[in-house]
Design a protein around this motif. Structure first.
Motif, PDB file in Angstrom:
ATOM      1  N   ARG A   9       0.826  -1.204   0.000  1.00 35.62           N
ATOM      2  CA  ARG A   9       0.000   0.000   0.000  1.00 35.62           C
ATOM      3  C   ARG A   9       0.867   1.263   0.000  1.00 35.62           C
ATOM      4  N   SER A  10       0.323   2.318  -0.574  1.00 29.99           N
ATOM      5  CA  SER A  10       1.070   3.575  -0.675  1.00 29.99           C
ATOM      6  C   SER A  10       1.134   4.273   0.686  1.00 29.99           C
ATOM      7  N   MET A  11       2.211   5.012   0.909  1.00 32.97           N
ATOM      8  CA  MET A  11       2.349   5.777   2.158  1.00 32.97           C
ATOM      9  C   MET A  11       1.922   7.236   1.971  1.00 32.97           C
ATOM     10  N   ASP A  12       1.422   7.566   0.776  1.00 28.99           N
ATOM     11  CA  ASP A  12       1.023   8.955   0.521  1.00 28.99           C
ATOM     12  C   ASP A  12       0.048   9.448   1.591  1.00 28.99           C
ATOM     13  N   GLY A  13       0.322  10.619   2.084  1.00 25.28           N
ATOM     14  CA  GLY A  13      -0.576  11.236   3.069  1.00 25.28           C
ATOM     15  C   GLY A  13      -0.717  10.445   4.347  1.00 25.28           C
ATOM     16  N   TRP A  14       0.314   9.673   4.703  1.00 21.86           N
ATOM     17  CA  TRP A  14       0.227   8.807   5.886  1.00 21.86           C
ATOM     18  C   TRP A  14      -0.115   9.579   7.139  1.00 21.86           C
ATOM     19  N   TRP A  15       0.408  10.803   7.239  1.00 25.74           N
ATOM     20  CA  TRP A  15       0.254  11.524   8.512  1.00 25.74           C
ATOM     21  C   TRP A  15      -1.163  12.046   8.717  1.00 25.74           C
ATOM     22  N   LYS A  16      -1.979  12.001   7.643  1.00 31.55           N
ATOM     23  CA  LYS A  16      -3.362  12.462   7.795  1.00 31.55           C
ATOM     24  C   LYS A  16      -4.280  11.336   8.266  1.00 31.55           C
ATOM     25  N   LYS A  17      -3.735  10.119   8.321  1.00 24.97           N
ATOM     26  CA  LYS A  17      -4.603   8.969   8.567  1.00 24.97           C
ATOM     27  C   LYS A  17      -4.889   8.698  10.038  1.00 24.97           C
ATOM     28  N   ASN A  18      -4.182   9.372  10.921  1.00 24.64           N
ATOM     29  CA  ASN A  18      -4.373   9.076  12.340  1.00 24.64           C
ATOM     30  C   ASN A  18      -4.142  10.360  13.141  1.00 24.64           C
ATOM     31  N   PRO A  19      -5.052  10.693  14.072  1.00 21.69           N
ATOM     32  CA  PRO A  19      -4.899  11.927  14.856  1.00 21.69           C
ATOM     33  C   PRO A  19      -3.544  11.979  15.562  1.00 21.69           C
ATOM     34  N   TYR A  20      -3.050  10.819  15.946  1.00 27.60           N
ATOM     35  CA  TYR A  20      -1.756  10.770  16.629  1.00 27.60           C
ATOM     36  C   TYR A  20      -0.637  11.282  15.717  1.00 27.60           C
ATOM     37  N   PHE A  21      -0.717  10.908  14.428  1.00 26.87           N
ATOM     38  CA  PHE A  21       0.305  11.352  13.475  1.00 26.87           C
ATOM     39  C   PHE A  21       0.163  12.837  13.181  1.00 26.87           C
ATOM     40  N   ILE A  22      -1.075  13.333  13.170  1.00 32.86           N
ATOM     41  CA  ILE A  22      -1.285  14.760  12.937  1.00 32.86           C
ATOM     42  C   ILE A  22      -0.627  15.556  14.053  1.00 32.86           C
ATOM     43  N   GLU A  23      -0.838  15.084  15.289  1.00 29.38           N
ATOM     44  CA  GLU A  23      -0.224  15.772  16.419  1.00 29.38           C
ATOM     45  C   GLU A  23       1.292  15.729  16.305  1.00 29.38           C
ATOM     46  N   TYR A  24       1.793  14.583  15.882  1.00 29.97           N
ATOM     47  CA  TYR A  24       3.246  14.439  15.698  1.00 29.97           C
ATOM     48  C   TYR A  24       3.777  15.454  14.684  1.00 29.97           C
ATOM     49  N   MET A  25       3.045  15.612  13.558  1.00 29.46           N
ATOM     50  CA  MET A  25       3.484  16.539  12.530  1.00 29.46           C
ATOM     51  C   MET A  25       3.436  17.983  13.019  1.00 29.46           C
ATOM     52  N   ILE A  26       2.384  18.309  13.795  1.00 31.35           N
ATOM     53  CA  ILE A  26       2.305  19.673  14.348  1.00 31.35           C
ATOM     54  C   ILE A  26       3.486  19.887  15.293  1.00 31.35           C
ATOM     55  N   HIS A  27       3.731  18.883  16.117  1.00 30.31           N
ATOM     56  CA  HIS A  27       4.856  18.968  17.047  1.00 30.31           C
ATOM     57  C   HIS A  27       6.162  19.224  16.291  1.00 30.31           C
ATOM     58  N   GLU A  28       6.388  18.420  15.241  1.00 37.87           N
ATOM     59  CA  GLU A  28       7.636  18.564  14.486  1.00 37.87           C
ATOM     60  C   GLU A  28       7.719  19.922  13.810  1.00 37.87           C
ATOM     61  N   SER A  29       6.583  20.388  13.247  1.00 33.12           N
ATOM     62  CA  SER A  29       6.656  21.647  12.503  1.00 33.12           C
ATOM     63  C   SER A  29       6.786  22.855  13.428  1.00 33.12           C
ATOM     64  N   THR A  30       6.318  22.724  14.688  1.00 30.95           N
ATOM     65  CA  THR A  30       6.500  23.874  15.582  1.00 30.95           C
ATOM     66  C   THR A  30       7.984  24.083  15.896  1.00 30.95           C
ATOM     67  N   ALA A  31       8.801  23.065  15.641  1.00 36.25           N
ATOM     68  CA  ALA A  31      10.246  23.234  15.838  1.00 36.25           C
ATOM     69  C   ALA A  31      10.778  24.335  14.912  1.00 36.25           C
ATOM     70  N   LEU A  32      10.131  24.520  13.748  1.00 35.23           N
ATOM     71  CA  LEU A  32      10.544  25.576  12.815  1.00 35.23           C
ATOM     72  C   LEU A  32      10.406  26.955  13.453  1.00 35.23           C
ATOM     73  N   PHE A  33       9.366  27.106  14.301  1.00 34.04           N
ATOM     74  CA  PHE A  33       9.168  28.394  14.966  1.00 34.04           C
ATOM     75  C   PHE A  33      10.267  28.636  15.991  1.00 34.04           C
ATOM     76  N   VAL A  34      10.659  27.552  16.656  1.00 38.34           N
ATOM     77  CA  VAL A  34      11.759  27.670  17.612  1.00 38.34           C
ATOM     78  C   VAL A  34      13.012  28.138  16.865  1.00 38.34           C
ATOM     79  N   ALA A  35      13.258  27.524  15.715  1.00 35.48           N
ATOM     80  CA  ALA A  35      14.437  27.885  14.906  1.00 35.48           C
ATOM     81  C   ALA A  35      14.319  29.331  14.428  1.00 35.48           C
ATOM     82  N   ALA A  36      13.119  29.726  13.977  1.00 34.96           N
ATOM     83  CA  ALA A  36      12.919  31.084  13.471  1.00 34.96           C
ATOM     84  C   ALA A  36      13.209  32.105  14.567  1.00 34.96           C
ATOM     85  N   TYR A  37      12.766  31.800  15.772  1.00 34.96           N
ATOM     86  CA  TYR A  37      12.981  32.746  16.871  1.00 34.96           C
ATOM     87  C   TYR A  37      14.463  32.853  17.209  1.00 34.96           C
TER      88      TYR A  37
END
Ligand code: SF4
Ligand code: FES
Lengths: 132, 251
Positions: A9-37
């Motif tokens: 099966r394809s892994m496309d859009g895997w992170w949208k398939k589970n609320p846990y993964f969505i939270e993980y992606m938000i967590h990871e992307s907020t690191a960009l704000f830490v870097a920006a600051y």
């Protein structure tokens, strides 16, 4: 001849398939704000090295409405990052044994958050006194 | 059929390697009682609607680890998941994510079995020991160091929960690393250095980005994410130790 034809099966859009993964992606992307600051602070340091006019220019830029809005956004993102970071901390550490018992994940997360809070308050206090 | 028998719709991801180009969903209306597991729902379908429906099970008591499937997108043991908790909504069951589908709900586990072998899942004593020396003695503390990691039932739910395994099927993955850690932590074992090569390899622990979902879905509280992350630290230590001492960590 083998009748096997395992379907991958394809892994496309895997992170949208589970609320846990969505939270993980938000967590990871907020690191960009830490870097920006961190980058903004670094620019401040460079401007300071360039003399008084550059430094005041940087300070003025910080006071602009755009910058203030950015700071609020950064604050929210960094708070979320801090929270989720300490939430996963227990799984990243070797067991800590106190009095023959393993320290529970809530205690580790709680202590981490407390330490972050205390460090922030101390820093705020120091800066406050300098500003007075 | 008695009147208090409720009906639940079970949507099953079907795949027949000889006739299907790709998997497709089929819906079955299954009468159930409150004590029926999702596994029993699948068995009902097999017995009454379509005998070709293929799935694995054995113990039906959360011990053998063979009945794992995606239940509404979440990896679970179908024998300890109950239909009543989903009724009146529809329930969707699919083969465990991230593994190739062999047929219907059965996945290809050969890669996982190879990984289990690769971590040398047995005690390799530090030095040869004669019978006269007697049995190994282990303190309760030494026992506690590894016991949690012995509870794994190889259900592979953690692999279905690990996007990094989905993206890189070569990643040794949560359960195999938890088992590796189990032997490394055993006071009778002396092969941690030998296993380090694999831990630090391309297939090793650094594939993990600490998503942590593997430990959430594990039905046996093995906490495989913990084993993986402790071994990241171990691998980093080993790496730097090599600069410090001429003998260093592993080769
Ligand atoms: S670690 Fe847990 S989820 Fe993974 S295979 Fe073992 S028992 Fe199953
Ligand atoms: S049938 Fe054995 S674990 Fe479910």
């Amino acid at each position: 001849m083998s009748k096997r034809r395992p379907y991958v099966r394809s892994m496309d859009g895997w992170w949208k398939k589970n609320p846990y993964f969505i939270e993980y992606m938000i967590h990871e992307s907020t690191a960009l704000f830490v870097a920006a600051y961190a980058f903004i602070l670094l620019v401040g340091l460079v401007r300071l090295g360039q003399g008084e006019a550059a430094w005041s220019g940087w300070l003025d830029a910080l006071k602009s409405p755009l910058s203030l809005t950015c700071h609020v956004v950064f604050l929210v993102a960094i708070l979320y990052h801090t929270y989720t970071w300490f939430k996963i901390m227990p799984i990243t550490m070797p067991p800590i044994i106190v009095g023959g018992k393993r320290v529970g994940p809530e205690v580790i997360t709680g202590s981490g958050l407390l330490a972050a809070l205390v460090a922030s308050l101390v820093l705020l206090g120091l800066v406050w006194r300098l500003a007075l | 059929m008695s009147e208090n028998l409720k009906i639940i719709e079970i949507e099953v991801l079907r795949y027949h390697p000889e006739s299907d180009r790709e998997p497709h969903l089929e819906v079955y209306k299954v009468p159930f009682t409150d004590d029926m597991s999702v596994l029993q729902g699948a068995q009902y379908i097999k017995d009454n609607f379509d005998g070709s429906l293929t799935f694995r099970w054995s113990c039906r008591m959360a011990i053998c680890g063979s009945c794992g499937m995606m239940i509404n997108g979440i990896p679970k043991l179908s024998c300890e998941t109950f239909l009543r908790d989903y009724h009146p909504n529809r329930i969707r069951i699919e083969a465990l994510a991230h593994f190739p589908i062999e047929k219907d709900l059965v996945v290809d586990l050969s890669g996982f079995i190879e990984k289990l072998e690769s971590i040398q899942p047995y005690i390799i004593p530090k030095e040869p020991r004669s019978l006269e020396q007697g049995e190994y003695l282990q303190s309760p503390q030494q026992f506690n160091d590894y016991i949690q990691f012995t509870s794994c039932i190889n259900c592979t739910l953690c692999y279905a929960a690990c996007p990094q395994f989905g993206l890189n099927p070569d990643f040794i993955g949560p359960a195999a690393i938890a088992l590796l850690h189990r032997y490394n932590m055993d006071s009778r074992d002396g092969a941690a250095e030998e296993r380090m090569e694999l831990v630090a390899s391309e297939e090793g622990v650094f594939n993990c980005s600490a998503v942590g979902y593997c430990s959430v879905v594990c039905p046996k509280h093995v906490d495989p994410a913990n084993a993986v992350n402790i071994n990241k630290t171990n691998a980093a230590k080993d790496y730097f130790l090599r600069f410090l001492s001429p003998k260093g960590g592993s080769k």
